[in-house]
Scaffold this motif. Structure first.
Motif, PDB file in Angstrom:
ATOM      1  N   ALA A 252     -68.845  46.363  50.512  1.00 50.52           N
ATOM      2  CA  ALA A 252     -67.595  46.507  51.250  1.00 50.52           C
ATOM      3  C   ALA A 252     -67.860  47.319  52.514  1.00 50.52           C
ATOM      4  CB  ALA A 252     -66.538  47.185  50.386  1.00 50.52           C
ATOM      5  N   ILE A 253     -66.938  47.209  53.464  1.00 52.02           N
ATOM      6  CA  ILE A 253     -66.983  48.003  54.690  1.00 52.02           C
ATOM      7  C   ILE A 253     -65.833  49.005  54.644  1.00 52.02           C
ATOM      8  CG2 ILE A 253     -67.006  47.981  57.199  1.00 52.02           C
ATOM      9  CD1 ILE A 253     -69.318  46.436  55.984  1.00 52.02           C
ATOM     10  N   LYS A 254     -66.180  50.258  54.731  1.00 48.95           N
ATOM     11  CA  LYS A 254     -65.191  51.344  54.729  1.00 48.95           C
ATOM     12  C   LYS A 254     -64.997  51.820  56.166  1.00 48.95           C
ATOM     13  CE  LYS A 254     -64.716  56.092  52.919  1.00 48.95           C
ATOM     14  NZ  LYS A 254     -65.445  57.135  52.131  1.00 48.95           N
ATOM     15  N   VAL A 255     -63.754  51.827  56.618  1.00 50.80           N
ATOM     16  CA  VAL A 255     -63.453  52.215  57.998  1.00 50.80           C
ATOM     17  C   VAL A 255     -62.427  53.341  57.990  1.00 50.80           C
ATOM     18  CG1 VAL A 255     -62.620  51.457  60.247  1.00 50.80           C
ATOM     19  CG2 VAL A 255     -63.865  49.848  58.787  1.00 50.80           C
ATOM     20  N   ILE A 256     -62.757  54.439  58.631  1.00 46.97           N
ATOM     21  CA  ILE A 256     -61.804  55.524  58.849  1.00 46.97           C
ATOM     22  C   ILE A 256     -61.733  55.748  60.350  1.00 46.97           C
ATOM     23  CG2 ILE A 256     -61.198  57.920  58.393  1.00 46.97           C
ATOM     24  CD1 ILE A 256     -62.796  57.809  55.848  1.00 46.97           C
ATOM     25  N   ASP A 257     -60.601  55.339  60.938  1.00 42.05           N
ATOM     26  CA  ASP A 257     -60.464  55.349  62.389  1.00 42.05           C
ATOM     27  C   ASP A 257     -61.638  54.582  62.999  1.00 42.05           C
ATOM     28  OD1 ASP A 257     -58.083  56.764  62.169  1.00 42.05           O
ATOM     29  OD2 ASP A 257     -59.123  58.669  62.091  1.00 42.05           O
ATOM     30  N   GLY A 258     -62.490  55.207  63.783  1.00 46.58           N
ATOM     31  CA  GLY A 258     -63.597  54.477  64.400  1.00 46.58           C
ATOM     32  C   GLY A 258     -64.899  54.563  63.644  1.00 46.58           C
ATOM     33  N   SER A 259     -64.894  55.223  62.490  1.00 49.83           N
ATOM     34  CA  SER A 259     -66.125  55.410  61.713  1.00 49.83           C
ATOM     35  C   SER A 259     -66.303  54.281  60.703  1.00 49.83           C
ATOM     36  CB  SER A 259     -66.074  56.767  60.992  1.00 49.83           C
ATOM     37  OG  SER A 259     -67.186  56.936  60.145  1.00 49.83           O
ATOM     38  N   ILE A 260     -67.481  53.650  60.719  1.00 53.22           N
ATOM     39  CA  ILE A 260     -67.769  52.515  59.842  1.00 53.22           C
ATOM     40  C   ILE A 260     -68.882  52.892  58.871  1.00 53.22           C
ATOM     41  CG2 ILE A 260     -68.571  50.122  59.741  1.00 53.22           C
ATOM     42  CD1 ILE A 260     -67.534  49.802  62.628  1.00 53.22           C
ATOM     43  N   GLU A 261     -68.658  52.610  57.592  1.00 52.32           N
ATOM     44  CA  GLU A 261     -69.660  52.879  56.562  1.00 52.32           C
ATOM     45  C   GLU A 261     -69.792  51.655  55.662  1.00 52.32           C
ATOM     46  OE1 GLU A 261     -70.274  55.693  52.588  1.00 52.32           O
ATOM     47  OE2 GLU A 261     -68.717  56.195  54.048  1.00 52.32           O
ATOM     48  N   VAL A 262     -71.013  51.229  55.415  1.00 51.68           N
ATOM     49  CA  VAL A 262     -71.258  50.147  54.472  1.00 51.68           C
ATOM     50  C   VAL A 262     -71.416  50.741  53.077  1.00 51.68           C
ATOM     51  CG1 VAL A 262     -72.772  48.239  53.834  1.00 51.68           C
ATOM     52  CG2 VAL A 262     -72.375  48.751  56.247  1.00 51.68           C
ATOM     53  N   VAL A 263     -70.639  50.234  52.135  1.00 47.20           N
ATOM     54  CA  VAL A 263     -70.689  50.683  50.740  1.00 47.20           C
ATOM     55  C   VAL A 263     -71.231  49.520  49.920  1.00 47.20           C
ATOM     56  CG1 VAL A 263     -69.365  51.562  48.799  1.00 47.20           C
ATOM     57  CG2 VAL A 263     -68.684  52.152  51.133  1.00 47.20           C
ATOM     58  N   SER A 264     -72.397  49.684  49.307  1.00 46.53           N
ATOM     59  CA  SER A 264     -73.023  48.516  48.688  1.00 46.53           C
ATOM     60  C   SER A 264     -73.874  48.859  47.478  1.00 46.53           C
ATOM     61  CB  SER A 264     -73.898  47.796  49.724  1.00 46.53           C
ATOM     62  OG  SER A 264     -74.484  46.637  49.175  1.00 46.53           O
ATOM     63  N   GLU A 265     -73.780  47.983  46.491  1.00 46.79           N
ATOM     64  CA  GLU A 265     -74.742  47.947  45.390  1.00 46.79           C
ATOM     65  C   GLU A 265     -75.398  46.566  45.361  1.00 46.79           C
ATOM     66  OE1 GLU A 265     -73.143  49.199  41.641  1.00 46.79           O
ATOM     67  OE2 GLU A 265     -72.249  51.036  42.470  1.00 46.79           O
ATOM     68  N   GLY A 266     -75.319  45.887  46.505  1.00 43.14           N
ATOM     69  CA  GLY A 266     -75.851  44.524  46.598  1.00 43.14           C
ATOM     70  C   GLY A 266     -76.632  44.314  47.872  1.00 43.14           C
ATOM     71  N   HIS A 267     -76.290  43.238  48.593  1.00 41.57           N
ATOM     72  CA  HIS A 267     -77.046  42.861  49.788  1.00 41.57           C
ATOM     73  C   HIS A 267     -76.111  42.690  50.971  1.00 41.57           C
ATOM     74  CE1 HIS A 267     -80.501  42.175  47.196  1.00 41.57           C
ATOM     75  NE2 HIS A 267     -79.739  41.426  46.416  1.00 41.57           N
ATOM     76  N   TRP A 268     -76.559  43.115  52.126  1.00 41.46           N
ATOM     77  CA  TRP A 268     -75.780  42.959  53.357  1.00 41.46           C
ATOM     78  C   TRP A 268     -76.729  43.030  54.543  1.00 41.46           C
ATOM     79  CZ3 TRP A 268     -75.583  46.917  57.077  1.00 41.46           C
ATOM     80  CH2 TRP A 268     -76.128  48.143  56.675  1.00 41.46           C
ATOM     81  N   LYS A 269     -76.224  42.612  55.687  1.00 40.33           N
ATOM     82  CA  LYS A 269     -77.034  42.682  56.896  1.00 40.33           C
ATOM     83  C   LYS A 269     -76.132  42.808  58.112  1.00 40.33           C
ATOM     84  CE  LYS A 269     -80.960  40.559  59.287  1.00 40.33           C
ATOM     85  NZ  LYS A 269     -81.951  39.472  59.290  1.00 40.33           N
ATOM     86  N   LEU A 270     -76.508  43.702  59.019  1.00 36.59           N
ATOM     87  CA  LEU A 270     -75.839  43.849  60.292  1.00 36.59           C
ATOM     88  C   LEU A 270     -76.481  42.901  61.292  1.00 36.59           C
ATOM     89  CD1 LEU A 270     -73.871  45.234  62.271  1.00 36.59           C
ATOM     90  CD2 LEU A 270     -75.604  47.033  62.580  1.00 36.59           C
TER      91      LEU A 270
END
Length: 221
Positions: free
Chosen positions: A200-218
Motif C-alpha cells: 500500500a501507499i501511505k500518504v500524509i500531506d506531501g509525505s509518501i511511504e510505501v508499506v509492503s510485505e510483498g513486491h513493488w517498484k517505483l
C-alpha cells in the motif's frame, strides 16, 4: 491529507499498522463509511458489494472490526439534501472506497459533491482506497467501459501527484505484469508505483511511504 492507497485491502500486519497509525487509535474504536459505487460498474457488481461488506471476498476491508460501519452510495447523494449525509461524513474516522471502475467512481464523486469536500474532509478523516478506489485519488485512472458516462469524463481526481498500478503480477490480471506496467508507465508524465496485493501507499500531506510485505517498484516517466 491522510490516505492509505491499497491494492486489495488491509492484507497484512504492516498495512494494518499503517491504518492504525493514520487513525490515531485502534480500528475497534473507529467509525467507517464504505463507498461501493465503483463496484456496480463491473460484472456481478451487486453480488461483489455484498461479499465485500460481509468479508467473504478478498482481504479484510469492511470486516476489520470497526466500531461502526455505514454505507455511502454516491449515486443517491445528488437526489437528497446535503444535511442528511455531509454531517455523517464529517464525523466518520475512515472513508473506505471500494474498487471497480475508476472513471465511473470519479464521475460520481464529482456529481455527488464528494470530490469538492475531500480536501477539507481529509484533514481529519482517513481515506482508505482499494484498487480503483485508490487509483481515483492519483493522476491516472482506468475504465472498464461498462457504463454510459460522457466520453470526456475524468478518470481520476489527481489529488496526489503520481500514478498507481495495483495488482502487480496477480494471476487474475494477466495484463498486470511488471513488463506491461513498465511500458505503460513510460508513457505517463508522472512517476508511477506498481504495487502487488501485499503493498500500500501511505500518504500524509506531501509525505509518501510505501508499506509492503510483498513486491513493488517505483517507475520514472
Amino acid at each position: 491529507m491522510k490516505l492509505l492507497l491499497t491494492s486489495a485491502g488491509i492484507s497484512n500486519t504492516s498495512i494494518h499498522n499503517a491504518l492504525v497509525d493514520l487513525l490515531g487509535k485502534p480500528v475497534a474504536e473507529a467509525s467507517a463509511l464504505f463507498v461501493p459505487t465503483a463496484i456496480y460498474a463491473i460484472p456481478n457488481g451487486g453480488d461483489i458489494v455484498r461479499r465485500v461488506i460481509r468479508g467473504s471476498l478478498g482481504d479484510p476491508f469492511c470486516e476489520l472490526g470497526w466500531k461502526s460501519l455505514g454505507l455511502l452510495e454516491l449515486t443517491a447523494l445528488p437526489s437528497i439534501k446535503q444535511e442528511l449525509w455531509v454531517p455523517m461524513l464529517r464525523q466518520t474516522d475512515a472513508l473506505l472506497v471500494g474498487g471497480g471502475d475508476c472513471q465511473y467512481l470519479c464521475y460520481w464523486m464529482q456529481q455527488s459533491g464528494l470530490a469538492d469536500l475531500l480536501p477539507s474532509l481529509l484533514r481529519r478523516t482517513v481515506y482508505v482506497g482499494l484498487s480503483a478506489g485508490s487509483m481515483v485519488m492519483t493522476r491516472f485512472g482506468t475504465t472498464y467501459n461498462n457504463h454510459t458516462l460522457p466520453a470526456e469524463s475524468d478518470k481520476s481526481l489527481g489529488l496526489v501527484d503520481f500514478a498507481l498500478h495495483p495488482h502487480l503480477d496477480h494471476e487474475w490480471f494477466p495484463k498486470n505484469s511488471l513488463d506491461n506496467i513498465e511500458k505503460l508507465a513510460a508513457t505517463l508524465p508522472m512517476q508511477s508505483y506498481a504495487i502487488d496485493d501485499q503493498t500500500a501507499i501511505k500518504v500524509i500531506d506531501g509525505s509518501i511511504e510505501v508499506v509492503s510485505e510483498g513486491h513493488w517498484k517505483l517507475l520514472r516517466p
